[in-house]
Design a protein around this motif. Structure first.
Motif, PDB file in Angstrom:
ATOM      1  N   LYS A 126       0.873  -1.355  -0.077  1.00  0.00           N
ATOM      2  CA  LYS A 126       0.133  -0.003  -0.032  1.00  0.00           C
ATOM      3  C   LYS A 126       0.918   1.349  -0.103  1.00  0.00           C
ATOM      4  N   PHE A 127       2.032   1.376   0.937  1.00  0.00           N
ATOM      5  CA  PHE A 127       2.609   2.422   0.865  1.00  0.00           C
ATOM      6  C   PHE A 127       3.509   2.649  -0.400  1.00  0.00           C
ATOM      7  N   LEU A 128       4.057   1.496  -0.776  1.00  0.00           N
ATOM      8  CA  LEU A 128       5.103   1.478  -2.101  1.00  0.00           C
ATOM      9  C   LEU A 128       4.450   1.966  -3.257  1.00  0.00           C
ATOM     10  N   ARG A 129       2.961   1.571  -3.629  1.00  0.00           N
ATOM     11  CA  ARG A 129       2.209   2.007  -4.611  1.00  0.00           C
ATOM     12  C   ARG A 129       1.876   3.417  -4.637  1.00  0.00           C
ATOM     13  N   LYS A 130       2.009   3.976  -3.394  1.00  0.00           N
ATOM     14  CA  LYS A 130       1.680   5.561  -3.143  1.00  0.00           C
ATOM     15  C   LYS A 130       2.887   6.434  -3.117  1.00  0.00           C
ATOM     16  N   THR A 131       4.076   5.843  -3.150  1.00  0.00           N
ATOM     17  CA  THR A 131       5.496   6.341  -3.085  1.00  0.00           C
ATOM     18  C   THR A 131       6.408   5.926  -3.859  1.00  0.00           C
ATOM     19  N   PRO A 132       6.337   6.732  -5.123  1.00  0.00           N
ATOM     20  CA  PRO A 132       7.571   6.268  -6.061  1.00  0.00           C
ATOM     21  C   PRO A 132       8.996   6.552  -5.833  1.00  0.00           C
ATOM     22  N   TRP A 133       9.216   7.420  -5.011  1.00  0.00           N
ATOM     23  CA  TRP A 133      10.771   7.189  -4.475  1.00  0.00           C
ATOM     24  C   TRP A 133      10.756   5.818  -3.671  1.00  0.00           C
ATOM     25  N   ALA A 134      10.031   5.401  -2.912  1.00  0.00           N
ATOM     26  CA  ALA A 134      10.364   4.233  -2.081  1.00  0.00           C
ATOM     27  C   ALA A 134      10.125   2.890  -2.954  1.00  0.00           C
ATOM     28  N   ARG A 135       9.360   2.995  -3.916  1.00  0.00           N
ATOM     29  CA  ARG A 135       9.300   2.005  -4.951  1.00  0.00           C
ATOM     30  C   ARG A 135      10.415   1.694  -5.607  1.00  0.00           C
ATOM     31  N   GLN A 136      11.198   2.857  -6.332  1.00  0.00           N
ATOM     32  CA  GLN A 136      12.260   2.734  -6.981  1.00  0.00           C
ATOM     33  C   GLN A 136      13.361   2.529  -6.104  1.00  0.00           C
ATOM     34  N   LYS A 137      13.402   2.618  -4.659  1.00  0.00           N
ATOM     35  CA  LYS A 137      14.431   1.910  -4.001  1.00  0.00           C
ATOM     36  C   LYS A 137      14.386   0.599  -3.979  1.00  0.00           C
ATOM     37  N   VAL A 138      13.057  -0.139  -3.679  1.00  0.00           N
ATOM     38  CA  VAL A 138      12.650  -1.366  -3.545  1.00  0.00           C
ATOM     39  C   VAL A 138      13.318  -2.265  -4.980  1.00  0.00           C
ATOM     40  N   GLU A 139      13.052  -1.554  -6.258  1.00  0.00           N
ATOM     41  CA  GLU A 139      13.149  -1.997  -7.611  1.00  0.00           C
ATOM     42  C   GLU A 139      14.879  -2.058  -7.675  1.00  0.00           C
ATOM     43  N   ALA A 140      15.737  -1.110  -7.025  1.00  0.00           N
ATOM     44  CA  ALA A 140      16.887  -0.949  -7.353  1.00  0.00           C
ATOM     45  C   ALA A 140      17.435  -2.213  -6.364  1.00  0.00           C
ATOM     46  N   LEU A 141      17.133  -2.322  -5.252  1.00  0.00           N
ATOM     47  CA  LEU A 141      17.647  -3.252  -4.386  1.00  0.00           C
ATOM     48  C   LEU A 141      17.366  -4.691  -5.005  1.00  0.00           C
ATOM     49  N   TYR A 142      16.315  -5.070  -5.549  1.00  0.00           N
ATOM     50  CA  TYR A 142      15.952  -6.106  -6.155  1.00  0.00           C
ATOM     51  C   TYR A 142      16.863  -6.491  -7.255  1.00  0.00           C
ATOM     52  N   LEU A 143      17.073  -5.426  -8.226  1.00  0.00           N
ATOM     53  CA  LEU A 143      18.029  -5.433  -9.203  1.00  0.00           C
ATOM     54  C   LEU A 143      19.534  -5.764  -8.774  1.00  0.00           C
ATOM     55  N   GLN A 144      19.720  -5.320  -7.835  1.00  0.00           N
ATOM     56  CA  GLN A 144      21.411  -5.433  -7.299  1.00  0.00           C
ATOM     57  C   GLN A 144      21.628  -6.625  -6.511  1.00  0.00           C
ATOM     58  N   THR A 145      20.123  -7.277  -6.264  1.00  0.00           N
ATOM     59  CA  THR A 145      20.587  -8.632  -5.335  1.00  0.00           C
ATOM     60  C   THR A 145      21.093  -9.721  -6.439  1.00  0.00           C
ATOM     61  N   GLN A 146      21.820 -10.591  -5.946  1.00  0.00           N
ATOM     62  CA  GLN A 146      22.388 -11.656  -6.653  1.00  0.00           C
ATOM     63  C   GLN A 146      21.583 -12.942  -6.218  1.00  0.00           C
ATOM     64  N   TRP A 147      20.693 -13.182  -7.170  1.00  0.00           N
ATOM     65  CA  TRP A 147      19.470 -14.428  -7.174  1.00  0.00           C
ATOM     66  C   TRP A 147      20.591 -15.675  -7.701  1.00  0.00           C
ATOM     67  N   PRO A 148      20.104 -16.779  -7.323  1.00  0.00           N
ATOM     68  CA  PRO A 148      20.490 -18.031  -7.647  1.00  0.00           C
ATOM     69  C   PRO A 148      19.711 -18.238  -9.180  1.00  0.00           C
ATOM     70  N   ALA A 149      20.610 -19.062  -9.936  1.00  0.00           N
ATOM     71  CA  ALA A 149      19.707 -19.108 -11.392  1.00  0.00           C
ATOM     72  C   ALA A 149      18.921 -20.160 -11.075  1.00  0.00           C
ATOM     73  N   GLU A 150      17.873 -19.936 -11.862  1.00  0.00           N
ATOM     74  CA  GLU A 150      16.329 -20.515 -11.810  1.00  0.00           C
ATOM     75  C   GLU A 150      16.619 -21.875 -12.640  1.00  0.00           C
ATOM     76  N   ASP A 151      16.265 -23.027 -11.830  1.00  0.00           N
ATOM     77  CA  ASP A 151      16.151 -24.356 -12.549  1.00  0.00           C
ATOM     78  C   ASP A 151      15.058 -24.330 -13.731  1.00  0.00           C
ATOM     79  N   ASN A 152      15.109 -24.900 -14.788  1.00  0.00           N
ATOM     80  CA  ASN A 152      14.419 -24.805 -15.809  1.00  0.00           C
ATOM     81  C   ASN A 152      13.929 -26.330 -15.924  1.00  0.00           C
TER      82      ASN A 152
END
Length: 77
Positions: free
Chosen positions: A51-77
């Motif tokens: 609810k907060f992130l949908r109303k607050t663009p700067w906070a959503r951008q920080k969440v998206e940036a952290l997601y992109l910076q995070t090293q995720w394990p490769a997904e098994d296909n």
């Protein structure tokens, strides 16, 4: 697939998916250290944070940036 969707690494991911994965990876406490906002540190929940992130663009951008910076394990296909 269009050129713009190929260039956008978040294409097809909802904010709820991003947030859920980040919480699973870091937990609320560490997430609040990375992004110091009340909805992550004070009685956090996915619903209230969305609810907060949908109303607050700067906070959503920080969440998206952290997601992109995070090293995720490769997904098994």
């Amino acid at each position: 697939m269009t050129k713009s969707s190929q260039q956008d690494p978040l294409h097809g991911l909802t904010l709820q998916v991003l947030l859920t994965r980040l919480v699973e990876r870091y937990g609320w406490e560490e997430l609040a250290q990375h992004i110091p906002i009340n909805c992550f540190s004070n009685d956090p929940s996915i619903a209230s944070s969305l609810k907060f992130l949908r109303k607050t663009p700067w906070a959503r951008q920080k969440v998206e940036a952290l997601y992109l910076q995070t090293q995720w394990p490769a997904e098994d296909n």
